[in-house]
Design a protein around this motif. Structure first.
Motif, mmCIF file in Angstrom:
data_model
loop_
_atom_site.group_PDB
_atom_site.id
_atom_site.type_symbol
_atom_site.label_atom_id
_atom_site.label_comp_id
_atom_site.label_asym_id
_atom_site.label_seq_id
_atom_site.Cartn_x
_atom_site.Cartn_y
_atom_site.Cartn_z
ATOM 1 N N UNK A 112 0.835 -1.208 0.000
ATOM 2 C CA UNK A 112 0.000 0.000 0.000
ATOM 3 C C UNK A 112 0.865 1.253 0.000
ATOM 4 N N UNK A 113 1.859 1.255 0.834
ATOM 5 C CA UNK A 113 2.731 2.422 0.960
ATOM 6 C C UNK A 113 3.561 2.650 -0.300
ATOM 7 N N UNK A 114 4.135 1.586 -0.837
ATOM 8 C CA UNK A 114 5.025 1.760 -1.981
ATOM 9 C C UNK A 114 4.275 2.007 -3.288
ATOM 10 N N UNK A 115 3.017 1.613 -3.376
ATOM 11 C CA UNK A 115 2.254 1.808 -4.612
ATOM 12 C C UNK A 115 1.432 3.091 -4.598
ATOM 13 N N UNK A 116 1.448 3.829 -3.499
ATOM 14 C CA UNK A 116 0.592 5.004 -3.358
ATOM 15 C C UNK A 116 0.831 6.036 -4.462
ATOM 16 N N UNK A 117 2.060 6.396 -4.706
ATOM 17 C CA UNK A 117 2.360 7.424 -5.714
ATOM 18 C C UNK A 117 2.014 6.931 -7.116
ATOM 19 N N UNK A 118 2.381 5.698 -7.428
ATOM 20 C CA UNK A 118 2.087 5.149 -8.751
ATOM 21 C C UNK A 118 0.578 5.008 -8.961
#
Length: 133
Positions: A112-118
């Protein structure tokens, strides 16, 4: 922490006046589907860290878009398949009393955290692409 956006309702009314409610729903549905694909890709890569039979990765499923109880368009990412991995996802994510730190602990939260920007970028691009048609 919350954020208040001024003029959001006015902007949404203007967009609905311009495109109509049906087209706005189709635009948001396409954006949700594109964003879900981005998130599922990241989720599967995070779940690979504790892969054994592969059922946890294979059973990740994206639902159809629907309207939730608050009237918001929503898409659900869940586990569905013959090996019923939905029953143990919570245990892998949070641990148990006997195994408080399983190999995949926090994988969903990390994804969730790492895909937020993408995810946000994909949603924005999908809305812009659909609105320009």
């Amino acid at each position: 922490m919350s954020v208040k956006i001024q003029g959001f309702e006015k902007m949404m009314r203007q967009l609905e006046d311009r495109f109509g409610p049906g087209r706005m729903q189709r635009i948001s549905d396409q954006a949700l589907k594109a964003g879900a694909q981005v998130y599922v890709k990241e989720l599967k890569s995070q779940l690979e860290t504790f892969r054994d039979t592969g059922a946890t990765v294979d059973e990740v499923t994206i639902s159809e878009t629907y309207t939730d109880t608050n009237g918001n368009r929503t898409i659900k990412i869940h586990w569905k398949g013959p090996k019923d991995r939905f029953r143990i996802i919570h245990l892998n994510e949070w641990g148990t009393v006997k195994n408080p730190n399983p190999a995949g602990k926090g994988a969903i939260a990390r994804s969730l955290q790492s895909a937020k920007a993408a995810y946000r970028k994909t949603i924005k691009q999908a809305i812009e692409r659909e609105a320009s048609k």
